[in-house]
Motif scaffolding. Sequence first.
Motif, PDB file in Angstrom:
ATOM      1  N   ARG A  79       0.579  -1.503  -0.351  1.00 35.43           N
ATOM      2  CA  ARG A  79       0.155  -0.387  -0.125  1.00 35.43           C
ATOM      3  C   ARG A  79       0.664   0.855  -0.222  1.00 35.43           C
ATOM      4  N   LYS A  80       0.294   2.441  -0.608  1.00 37.15           N
ATOM      5  CA  LYS A  80       0.968   3.317  -0.804  1.00 37.15           C
ATOM      6  C   LYS A  80       0.207   4.853   0.140  1.00 37.15           C
ATOM      7  N   ASN A  81       1.011   5.754  -0.686  1.00 36.57           N
ATOM      8  CA  ASN A  81      -0.111   7.255   0.093  1.00 36.57           C
ATOM      9  C   ASN A  81      -1.057   7.412  -0.779  1.00 36.57           C
ATOM     10  N   ARG A  82      -2.226   7.758   0.259  1.00 30.03           N
ATOM     11  CA  ARG A  82      -3.568   8.043  -0.957  1.00 30.03           C
ATOM     12  C   ARG A  82      -4.189   8.715   0.529  1.00 30.03           C
ATOM     13  N   ASN A  83      -4.796   9.674  -0.239  1.00 27.58           N
ATOM     14  CA  ASN A  83      -5.821  10.921   0.807  1.00 27.58           C
ATOM     15  C   ASN A  83      -7.194  11.133  -0.356  1.00 27.58           C
ATOM     16  N   SER A  84      -8.005  11.827   0.910  1.00 26.50           N
ATOM     17  CA  SER A  84      -9.312  11.958   0.726  1.00 26.50           C
ATOM     18  C   SER A  84     -10.310  13.031   0.281  1.00 26.50           C
ATOM     19  N   ALA A  85     -10.747  13.200  -0.876  1.00 26.09           N
ATOM     20  CA  ALA A  85     -11.037  14.536  -1.117  1.00 26.09           C
ATOM     21  C   ALA A  85     -12.866  14.459  -0.629  1.00 26.09           C
ATOM     22  N   VAL A  86     -13.657  15.481  -1.279  1.00 29.16           N
ATOM     23  CA  VAL A  86     -14.823  16.288  -1.022  1.00 29.16           C
ATOM     24  C   VAL A  86     -15.457  17.124  -2.061  1.00 29.16           C
ATOM     25  N   VAL A  87     -16.262  16.345  -2.777  1.00 30.64           N
ATOM     26  CA  VAL A  87     -16.983  17.163  -3.882  1.00 30.64           C
ATOM     27  C   VAL A  87     -18.514  18.452  -3.131  1.00 30.64           C
ATOM     28  N   GLN A  98      -2.921  19.464  -6.376  1.00 28.25           N
ATOM     29  CA  GLN A  98      -2.070  17.980  -5.643  1.00 28.25           C
ATOM     30  C   GLN A  98      -3.662  17.936  -4.211  1.00 28.25           C
ATOM     31  N   PHE A  99      -3.087  16.728  -3.910  1.00 30.64           N
ATOM     32  CA  PHE A  99      -4.455  15.877  -4.039  1.00 30.64           C
ATOM     33  C   PHE A  99      -3.769  15.720  -1.634  1.00 30.64           C
ATOM     34  N   SER A 100      -2.322  15.770  -1.423  1.00 27.08           N
ATOM     35  CA  SER A 100      -2.080  15.442  -0.383  1.00 27.08           C
ATOM     36  C   SER A 100      -1.422  16.592   0.144  1.00 27.08           C
ATOM     37  N   SER A 101      -1.891  17.140   1.443  1.00 26.50           N
ATOM     38  CA  SER A 101      -1.570  19.144   2.044  1.00 26.50           C
ATOM     39  C   SER A 101      -1.146  18.404   3.135  1.00 26.50           C
ATOM     40  N   PRO A 102      -0.083  19.460   3.578  1.00 22.85           N
ATOM     41  CA  PRO A 102       0.811  19.800   5.274  1.00 22.85           C
ATOM     42  C   PRO A 102      -0.790  19.133   6.179  1.00 22.85           C
ATOM     43  N   ILE A 103      -0.114  19.001   7.042  1.00 19.88           N
ATOM     44  CA  ILE A 103      -1.238  19.484   8.378  1.00 19.88           C
ATOM     45  C   ILE A 103      -1.401  20.387   8.535  1.00 19.88           C
ATOM     46  N   GLY A 104      -2.686  21.186   8.978  1.00 16.00           N
ATOM     47  CA  GLY A 104      -2.714  22.141   9.176  1.00 16.00           C
ATOM     48  C   GLY A 104      -3.799  23.113   7.733  1.00 16.00           C
ATOM     49  N   VAL A 105      -3.435  21.564   6.732  1.00 15.79           N
ATOM     50  CA  VAL A 105      -3.805  22.614   5.482  1.00 15.79           C
ATOM     51  C   VAL A 105      -4.702  21.784   4.823  1.00 15.79           C
ATOM     52  N   GLN A 111     -15.751  16.920 -16.632  1.00 13.75           N
ATOM     53  CA  GLN A 111     -14.146  16.954 -17.100  1.00 13.75           C
ATOM     54  C   GLN A 111     -14.053  17.216 -15.506  1.00 13.75           C
ATOM     55  N   LEU A 112     -15.012  16.731 -14.193  1.00  4.72           N
ATOM     56  CA  LEU A 112     -14.387  16.886 -12.729  1.00  4.72           C
ATOM     57  C   LEU A 112     -14.891  14.889 -12.404  1.00  4.72           C
ATOM     58  N   GLU A 113     -15.497  14.961 -12.984  1.00  4.31           N
ATOM     59  CA  GLU A 113     -15.636  13.108 -13.001  1.00  4.31           C
ATOM     60  C   GLU A 113     -13.838  12.375 -13.215  1.00  4.31           C
ATOM     61  N   GLN A 114     -13.754  13.149 -14.851  1.00  2.00           N
ATOM     62  CA  GLN A 114     -12.599  12.446 -15.753  1.00  2.00           C
ATOM     63  C   GLN A 114     -11.472  12.733 -14.132  1.00  2.00           C
ATOM     64  N   ARG A 115     -11.167  14.160 -13.662  1.00  2.00           N
ATOM     65  CA  ARG A 115     -10.448  14.918 -12.534  1.00  2.00           C
ATOM     66  C   ARG A 115     -10.074  13.483 -12.302  1.00  2.00           C
ATOM     67  N   LEU A 116     -10.947  13.205 -10.930  1.00  2.00           N
ATOM     68  CA  LEU A 116     -11.296  11.566 -10.219  1.00  2.00           C
ATOM     69  C   LEU A 116     -10.922  10.456 -10.727  1.00  2.00           C
ATOM     70  N   LYS A 117     -11.281  10.017 -11.972  1.00  2.00           N
ATOM     71  CA  LYS A 117     -10.647   8.551 -12.518  1.00  2.00           C
ATOM     72  C   LYS A 117      -9.397   8.823 -12.210  1.00  2.00           C
ATOM     73  N   ASN A 118      -8.876  10.263 -13.092  1.00  2.00           N
ATOM     74  CA  ASN A 118      -7.426  10.135 -12.785  1.00  2.00           C
ATOM     75  C   ASN A 118      -6.182   9.714 -12.357  1.00  2.00           C
ATOM     76  N   GLU A 119      -7.261  10.340 -11.111  1.00  2.00           N
ATOM     77  CA  GLU A 119      -6.408  10.157  -9.968  1.00  2.00           C
ATOM     78  C   GLU A 119      -6.917   9.475  -8.850  1.00  2.00           C
ATOM     79  N   LYS A 120      -7.156   8.268  -9.408  1.00  2.00           N
ATOM     80  CA  LYS A 120      -8.174   6.667  -8.587  1.00  2.00           C
ATOM     81  C   LYS A 120      -7.355   6.096  -7.447  1.00  2.00           C
ATOM     82  N   GLU A 121      -5.632   6.390  -8.098  1.00  2.00           N
ATOM     83  CA  GLU A 121      -4.736   5.556  -7.669  1.00  2.00           C
ATOM     84  C   GLU A 121      -4.242   6.091  -6.108  1.00  2.00           C
ATOM     85  N   ASN A 122      -4.646   7.556  -6.400  1.00  2.00           N
ATOM     86  CA  ASN A 122      -4.482   8.314  -5.151  1.00  2.00           C
ATOM     87  C   ASN A 122      -5.387   8.679  -4.031  1.00  2.00           C
TER      88      ASN A 122
END
Length: 346
Positions: free
Chosen positions: A179-187, A276-283, A294-305
């Motif tokens: 397993r590698k680095n991953r982050n979560s997002a909100v729409v 970027q998806f990985s933000s520093p602490i407090g940011v 376009q947003l859907e495609q953007r999220l598909k492109n970043e699926k591995e992250n």
Amino acid sequence: MTLNTRIDAFSELGITLQNYIESKNSSSNFSQKLTNVIRNSEIQNAWFAQSQIHNALEEWSKALTKENLSNWLQTYSFDQFVEKRVAVVMAGNIPLVGFHDFLSVLISGHDFIGKLSSNDSLLIPFLAEELIAIQPKFKSKIEFTKDRLPQFDSVIATGSNNTARYFEYYFKNKPHIIRKNRNSAVVINGTESKEELEKLGDDIFKYFGLGCRNVSKLFVPEGYDFDSFFKAMYKHREVINHHKYANNYDYNKAVYLMSSVKLLDNGFLILKEDEQFSSPIGVLFYETYSDQAQLEQRLKNEKENIQCIVGKSELADVGYGQTQHPKLSDYADGVDTIDFLTQKDI
């Protein structure tokens, strides 16, 4: 041990944890020992605030019921089972983050060899001792190490993108999950209620944002007014009283200001426009969108992250306030651990 025996043992552990959560001031031997372990864990790793450890323990007390465990495992076949020695290289970013792998290996009937993180070396071994007290047959099936791994047949390893490359090379001749680095997002679509945004605050701030399921990236409509967002975040303002969080917040703010970066800031959380998806602490990083496709495609492109996507649109897979309440079947990086562990050739 049969599968039912293993389920019974872990469900009994869940009951023990539930009793602890409901009566923290209990004078029982288990409660006193666990309280000491929690205190020592915070001393060892200041990010493991006692309140955050209690959050993790409460989540596992709810997950480890006989019904949950049975429902989780009923779709898998253990007919091909061959007992193996499974090494688990554990992360230590949030309390008990490696417990799901610990559970998965043992509930599948394998021997567990845990390479402990120096950031979380007390909690899981303590719970392992309690599990052995409940079902002594687990004693010969559990081993922990802080040094080189002993002989093993297969491995599950979690780390950064850099360490994952090392894992891929080092474990290339063994069946593995890496397993590698991953982050979560909100729409955000702009129709969120105050209550929904306050729940989003839990997804952002719980465990100080250190988990892969913590939201670190916002997608907001063009022209979005962040005023309602910041008002909802005010509920979580006490996070700035934690010295390590405050130090990180102050440092990142100073770096951005010296670089003349445009920021939005409420005194304990910084918003920065960034792809970027990985933000520093407090940011939190954010992007604006105007086109759903376009947003859907953007999220598909970043699926591995991406670990999970929060919101109430079709793009989301987790509701507001739910990222830190995963089900047993919500596997890290979307890789089915039990399926891997039930293969005869692992």
